[in-house]
Enzyme design. Structure first.
Site, PDB file in Angstrom:
ATOM      1  N   GLY B  53       4.305  -3.539  -5.194  1.00 24.29           N
ATOM      2  CA  GLY B  53       4.094  -3.207  -3.651  1.00 24.29           C
ATOM      3  C   GLY B  53       3.620  -1.638  -2.769  1.00 24.29           C
ATOM      4  N   SER B  54       3.676  -1.782  -1.026  1.00 24.62           N
ATOM      5  CA  SER B  54       3.502  -1.356  -0.527  1.00 24.62           C
ATOM      6  C   SER B  54       4.027  -0.060  -0.123  1.00 24.62           C
ATOM      7  CB  SER B  54       2.580  -1.233   0.798  1.00 24.62           C
ATOM      8  OG  SER B  54       1.772  -2.260   0.810  1.00 24.62           O
ATOM      9  N   GLY B  55       4.008   1.562   0.518  1.00 25.26           N
ATOM     10  CA  GLY B  55       4.964   1.836   0.260  1.00 25.26           C
ATOM     11  C   GLY B  55       4.648   2.798  -0.364  1.00 25.26           C
ATOM     12  N   HIS B  56       3.666   3.474  -1.480  1.00 23.49           N
ATOM     13  CA  HIS B  56       3.462   4.033  -1.971  1.00 23.49           C
ATOM     14  C   HIS B  56       1.960   4.896  -2.601  1.00 23.49           C
ATOM     15  CE1 HIS B  56       6.946   1.857  -4.594  1.00 23.49           C
ATOM     16  NE2 HIS B  56       6.521   1.015  -4.455  1.00 23.49           N
ATOM     17  N   LYS B 104       2.580  -1.672 -13.051  1.00 23.22           N
ATOM     18  CA  LYS B 104       3.812  -0.608 -12.929  1.00 23.22           C
ATOM     19  C   LYS B 104       4.617  -1.643 -14.111  1.00 23.22           C
ATOM     20  CE  LYS B 104       4.293   1.277  -9.233  1.00 23.22           C
ATOM     21  NZ  LYS B 104       2.276   0.139  -8.646  1.00 23.22           N
ATOM     22  N   ASP B 109       5.966  -7.388 -10.263  1.00 24.16           N
ATOM     23  CA  ASP B 109       4.615  -7.258 -10.376  1.00 24.16           C
ATOM     24  C   ASP B 109       4.301  -8.009 -12.235  1.00 24.16           C
ATOM     25  OD1 ASP B 109       4.989  -5.682  -7.704  1.00 24.16           O
ATOM     26  OD2 ASP B 109       4.443  -3.878  -9.350  1.00 24.16           O
ATOM     27  N   HIS B 215      11.700   3.195  -5.838  1.00 21.05           N
ATOM     28  CA  HIS B 215      12.105   2.298  -4.914  1.00 21.05           C
ATOM     29  C   HIS B 215      13.507   2.290  -4.341  1.00 21.05           C
ATOM     30  CE1 HIS B 215       9.020   0.075  -7.266  1.00 21.05           C
ATOM     31  NE2 HIS B 215       8.653  -0.324  -6.310  1.00 21.05           N
TER      32      HIS B 215
END
Lengths: 329, 329
Positions: B53-56, B104, B109, B215
């Site tokens: 996921g994006s945001g990291h 991860k 994922d 998250h």
């Protein structure tokens, strides 16, 4: 106040100790007076010394090393360093070619660096950085404030100094780069100075401060939160009105985070800026995106444009090895 | 929700476009399906593909380049990428030596990367990262979560792959590094997923979440804000209980910011950690301090320890040229 901190009084020393320990290959910390100096000095090279209040990390300590600074003098958070720090730092890193002070235009910094110059027996010169186009005078300044343009001047003059250029040429180049560089910032939230323990300014949940300073000083105006495109247009319009770059100019674009803005949003702003500049016929041929001149945990960002020519491109591209900026052989 | 954003639906594409444009020497963006690939591939090298996921950010896109990843598949914010992204990325960067997925340990994922493996005609293997010692199972995982240890695995295996090591050896090395790596985080504030528009979790002005996930998933416990020394001791105690490093071990220490924590506080935490590890007879011989595995605008940090040996030190020190990590020739 929600910070990773032990005691407010120890904040600066613990931060600097951590930094010096993590980057012991590059720099060593001196206390009483406080400064960080580059581990490996080049005899006969003009020494670059910068400094200012802490809280803007990685500025200035993160730029000590090959191709940038020889020493940095951190004051307490948002507080000018003292002349004895500056003198001690200058003496530690001068190798005979003189010392160039790179000073953001804040009254306290300026006075203290001038005092250090006057008291020192060394050959010194000063480049004053005043890239912030937001306001003419401000809470801590007569004249315009210094923002992330500082990093550009440090990088470019640092590179020139490595070539053996003398003090006069380094100063002249720094002044020229400063003149060709302009910035403006925007804040979404305030920051909290550890010693104060509360927010520096109040801002509504739906408001932005356009033209904010890196200590939370007022900008041009307060508005409701706008789209990233609208914010970008307002900041770049102000910057270009000041710089007046010729059609077709190549520019270096810096999108600088003020501390608490995620990298994803900075890249989104970069995208907005690139589109805006394309339309204006300006070519972004160099860029830098990240947190380089911060204001503690302030959410916000600033744009900096520097008009490029062959000489500035060469010195931007040259090798640099510091904690916060590193490229080249 | 206070973010630099135009429309929520365009957040990811605008961010990725900005990133790809700012780093066009390193990487190119493909849309439909979405992935970023390394510009210059090395024929016969095992290809490293990561994603999540994006945001990291800068994870994973910021680690594409020489000595790390060949491609990254960004999902929507905090949402797994899809198998077709992973397959397309793998096909784009495979040069005949097979593809190593570095994943991860989050259920979405994992399932999607497994599906991509099954559907693909390429030789593939997977290294699963589960360095977070805070909780055994969690909101999005069976088993432990992956945190900033991911960056270490990507760096070390990326370096090994550049030497021409085959897929089997790259996987075995990745598994070994993951086993010798442990992390734990702490949050001071929540983050806000753009699509949601509100904070992921509530936390009091005087509270910290010990063991938080990237998250905003719950950690081990909620407590009142403690000193940086006390937080450091609790996190490192948990990490060392898991890793059981031998007295005198050399370790790599990563102090990772979760997005909104200033660099000054991260260096202060580094200082706390170094003192704590010194007392335990562990030697910090390599380190990394900064925002590398973030959670949008969450204020917080994580520690990661990796037990070093000659092989891991060699691959940590080897040249790397990516947007977010760069050193060496």
């Amino acid at each position: 106040m929600k910070k990773f901190i032990n005691h407010v009084d120890d904040f600066l020393v613990e931060t600097l100790s951590g930094f010096a320990s993590a980057h012991s290959d590059l720099t060593a910390l001196n206390l009483q007076p406080t400064y960080l100096e580059r581990k490996v000095l080049t005899p006969g090279k003009v020494a670059l010394v910068s400094g200012g209040g802490s809280g803007h990390e990685p500025l200035h300590i993160g730029f000590i090393g090959r191709g940038m600074l020889d020493a940095a003098c951190p004051g307490e958070v948002f507080t000018s360093p003292t002349p004895d720090q500056m003198m001690a730092a200058a003496q530690a890193v001068d190798t005979g070619a003189g010392v160039l002070f790179i000073v953001k235009n804040y009254s306290g910094d300026l006075i203290n660096f001038e005092m250090a110059s006057d008291m020192s027996n060394l050959a010194t010169a000063t480049v004053l950085i005043n890239d912030d186009v937001a306001v003419e005078n401000s809470r801590y300044t007569t004249g315009r404030r210094g923002l992330a343009g500082t990093v550009i001047v440090q990088k470019l003059v640092g590179s020139l100094a490595e070539t053996g250029a003398d003090l006069e040429h380094c100063k002249a180049f720094g002044d020229r780069v400063n003149k060709n560089t302009a910035s403006m910032g925007v804040a979404l939230t305030s920051c909290i100075v550890p010693e104060a323990g509360t927010t520096t300014f109040e801002i509504g949940d739906d408001e932005v401060e356009i033209g904010v300073g890196i200590h939370g000083e007022p900008g041009r105006r307060r508005d409701k939160l706008m789209s990233a495109d609208a914010i970008t247009a307002e900041l770049l319009e102000a910057i270009c009105n000041d710089l007046q770059p010729a059609q077709g100019s190549e520019v270096l674009l810096v999108v600088n985070g003020l501390g608490a803005t995620p990298l994803s949003e900075l890249y989104l702003l970069f995208n907005c800026a690139q589109k805006w500049l394309d339309k204006k016929g300006l070519s972004v041929s160099r860029s830098l995106v990240g947190n380089y001149t911060t204001a503690l945990e302030m959410a916000g960002a600033s744009f900096t444009l520097c008009i490029l020519d062959e000489m500035t491109k060469e010195h931007w591209d040259s090798p640099v090895h510091t904690a916060a900026l590193r490229w080249g052989a």
